[in-house]
Design a protein around this motif. Structure first.
Motif, short mmCIF file in Angstrom:
data_model
loop_
_atom_site.label_atom_id
_atom_site.label_comp_id
_atom_site.label_asym_id
_atom_site.label_seq_id
_atom_site.Cartn_x
_atom_site.Cartn_y
_atom_site.Cartn_z
N GLN A 14 0.88 -1.11 0.01
CA GLN A 14 0.15 -0.03 -0.02
C GLN A 14 0.94 1.06 0.06
O GLN A 14 0.52 2.36 -0.43
CB GLN A 14 -0.98 0.01 1.18
CG GLN A 14 -2.05 -0.87 0.90
CD GLN A 14 -3.15 -1.07 2.30
OE1 GLN A 14 -2.39 -0.62 3.41
NE2 GLN A 14 -4.14 -1.67 2.11
N ALA A 38 1.18 -6.76 -14.61
CA ALA A 38 -0.09 -6.84 -13.83
C ALA A 38 0.29 -5.52 -12.60
O ALA A 38 -0.81 -4.66 -12.14
CB ALA A 38 -0.24 -8.10 -13.02
N MET A 39 1.53 -5.62 -12.06
CA MET A 39 1.60 -4.67 -11.11
C MET A 39 1.67 -3.24 -11.68
O MET A 39 1.29 -2.53 -10.94
CB MET A 39 3.01 -4.73 -10.40
CG MET A 39 3.06 -6.21 -9.73
SD MET A 39 1.74 -6.58 -8.56
CE MET A 39 2.36 -5.09 -7.20
N GLN A 40 1.93 -3.08 -13.03
CA GLN A 40 1.95 -1.81 -13.60
C GLN A 40 0.59 -1.34 -13.78
O GLN A 40 0.17 -0.17 -13.52
CB GLN A 40 2.87 -1.82 -14.95
CG GLN A 40 2.79 -0.34 -15.58
CD GLN A 40 3.62 -0.63 -17.18
OE1 GLN A 40 3.26 -1.42 -17.88
NE2 GLN A 40 4.72 0.04 -17.25
N ASP A 41 -0.37 -2.42 -14.40
CA ASP A 41 -1.78 -2.13 -14.46
C ASP A 41 -2.24 -1.82 -13.14
O ASP A 41 -3.38 -0.99 -13.12
CB ASP A 41 -2.45 -3.32 -15.14
CG ASP A 41 -1.89 -3.46 -16.71
OD1 ASP A 41 -1.26 -2.62 -17.06
OD2 ASP A 41 -2.25 -4.47 -17.11
N ALA A 42 -1.73 -2.21 -12.13
CA ALA A 42 -2.38 -1.83 -10.56
C ALA A 42 -2.07 -0.56 -10.21
O ALA A 42 -2.33 -0.19 -9.21
CB ALA A 42 -1.68 -3.04 -9.92
N GLY A 43 -1.21 0.09 -11.05
CA GLY A 43 -0.85 1.32 -10.70
C GLY A 43 0.47 1.74 -10.10
O GLY A 43 1.05 2.93 -9.98
N TYR A 44 1.48 0.86 -10.00
CA TYR A 44 2.90 0.95 -9.64
C TYR A 44 3.80 1.26 -10.87
O TYR A 44 3.36 0.98 -12.05
CB TYR A 44 3.47 -0.41 -8.92
CG TYR A 44 2.71 -1.03 -7.75
CD1 TYR A 44 3.24 -0.36 -6.55
CD2 TYR A 44 1.64 -1.72 -8.00
CE1 TYR A 44 2.60 -0.91 -5.29
CE2 TYR A 44 1.02 -2.33 -6.72
CZ TYR A 44 1.54 -1.73 -5.44
OH TYR A 44 0.87 -2.22 -4.35
N LYS A 128 2.71 -10.25 -7.29
CA LYS A 128 1.26 -10.31 -8.11
C LYS A 128 0.23 -10.96 -7.31
O LYS A 128 -0.70 -10.41 -6.87
CB LYS A 128 1.52 -10.56 -9.39
CG LYS A 128 0.09 -10.98 -10.12
CD LYS A 128 0.23 -11.57 -11.49
CE LYS A 128 -1.26 -11.81 -12.03
NZ LYS A 128 -1.11 -12.64 -13.01
N HIS A 131 0.04 -9.16 -3.75
CA HIS A 131 -1.11 -8.05 -3.97
C HIS A 131 -2.31 -8.32 -4.36
O HIS A 131 -3.26 -7.49 -3.73
CB HIS A 131 -0.60 -7.12 -5.32
CG HIS A 131 -1.21 -5.92 -5.93
ND1 HIS A 131 -2.24 -5.92 -6.69
CD2 HIS A 131 -1.29 -4.69 -5.07
CE1 HIS A 131 -2.81 -4.67 -6.68
NE2 HIS A 131 -2.07 -3.86 -5.97
N ALA A 132 -2.77 -9.40 -5.09
CA ALA A 132 -4.36 -9.73 -5.31
C ALA A 132 -4.91 -10.24 -3.84
O ALA A 132 -5.86 -9.99 -3.58
CB ALA A 132 -4.06 -10.89 -6.17
N LYS A 135 -5.21 -6.93 -1.15
CA LYS A 135 -6.00 -5.67 -1.51
C LYS A 135 -7.35 -5.71 -0.55
O LYS A 135 -7.74 -6.14 0.29
CB LYS A 135 -6.91 -5.91 -2.94
CG LYS A 135 -5.93 -5.81 -3.87
CD LYS A 135 -7.03 -5.84 -5.28
CE LYS A 135 -6.00 -5.99 -6.53
NZ LYS A 135 -6.71 -6.13 -7.60
#
Length: 135
Positions: A14, A38-44, A128, A131-132, A135
Motif C-alpha cells: 500500500q 500486472a503490477m504496472q496495471d495496478a498503478g505501480y 502479484k 497484491h491480489a 487488496k
C-alpha cells in the motif's frame, strides 16, 4: 528465514509506488513480464533492471540498480536463487527498504546479509499474488 506477516506485506504494497524489477524480460511470455505488467496495471511504476534489454513495458531499462534516479520502494527480483547474494549486495547500495525475491527464489546467505542491515526481506512469494490477496 521468515517473511513478514500478511498484514505487513499489505502495508508494504500500500505504501509503495516504485518497483525496480531485476531480471525483467521484454518478452511478454516470460513470468517476469506478466507479473510486472500486472503490477504496472495496478498503478505501480515499474523500472526494468536488465542489461540485456533496451526497454520493457514501455519503460527504458537500466543495467543496474545504481542507475535508477530517485527512490525505489521495492526491488523485485527475477534471478536464479544462487544469484541472489550478488543482487542483495547491489541492493544494499541503494536506499530501497524492501528486497522481494519471487516465487521459488530462496537464498539464506542473501536473506541473512539483508536482515543484518535492517532491510525488509521477502522470499519465495509472488508479488502479484500477494497484491491480489491483500487488496
Amino acid at each position: 528465514m521468515q517473511n513478514p506477516s500478511k498484514a505487513e506485506i499489505k502495508e508494504i504494497l500500500q505504501r509503495s509506488k516504485r518497483i525496480a524489477v531485476v531480471g525483467l524480460s521484454d518478452r511478454p511470455d516470460r513470468t517476469s513480464h506478466m507479473v510486472s505488467k500486472a503490477m504496472q496495471d495496478a498503478g505501480y511504476e515499474i523500472i526494468p533492471v536488465n542489461p540485456t534489454i533496451d526497454e520493457a513495458l514501455g519503460v527504458k531499462a537500466v543495467s543496474s540498480l545504481k542507475e535508477i534516479d530517485g527512490p525505489i520502494d521495492i526491488v523485485n527480483v527475477f534471478r536464479r536463487s544462487e544469484q541472489l547474494p550478488g543482487v542483495a549486495e547491489e541492493f544494499l547500495e541503494t536506499d530501497a527498504p524492501v528486497f522481494w525475491a519471487q516465487q521459488g527464489l530462496v537464498n539464506e546467505e542473501a536473506y541473512q546479509m539483508l536482515k543484518e542491515k535492517g532491510r525488509t526481506v521477502i522470499m519465495d512469494l509472488c508479488i502479484k499474488v500477494a497484491h491480489a490477496v491483500t487488496k
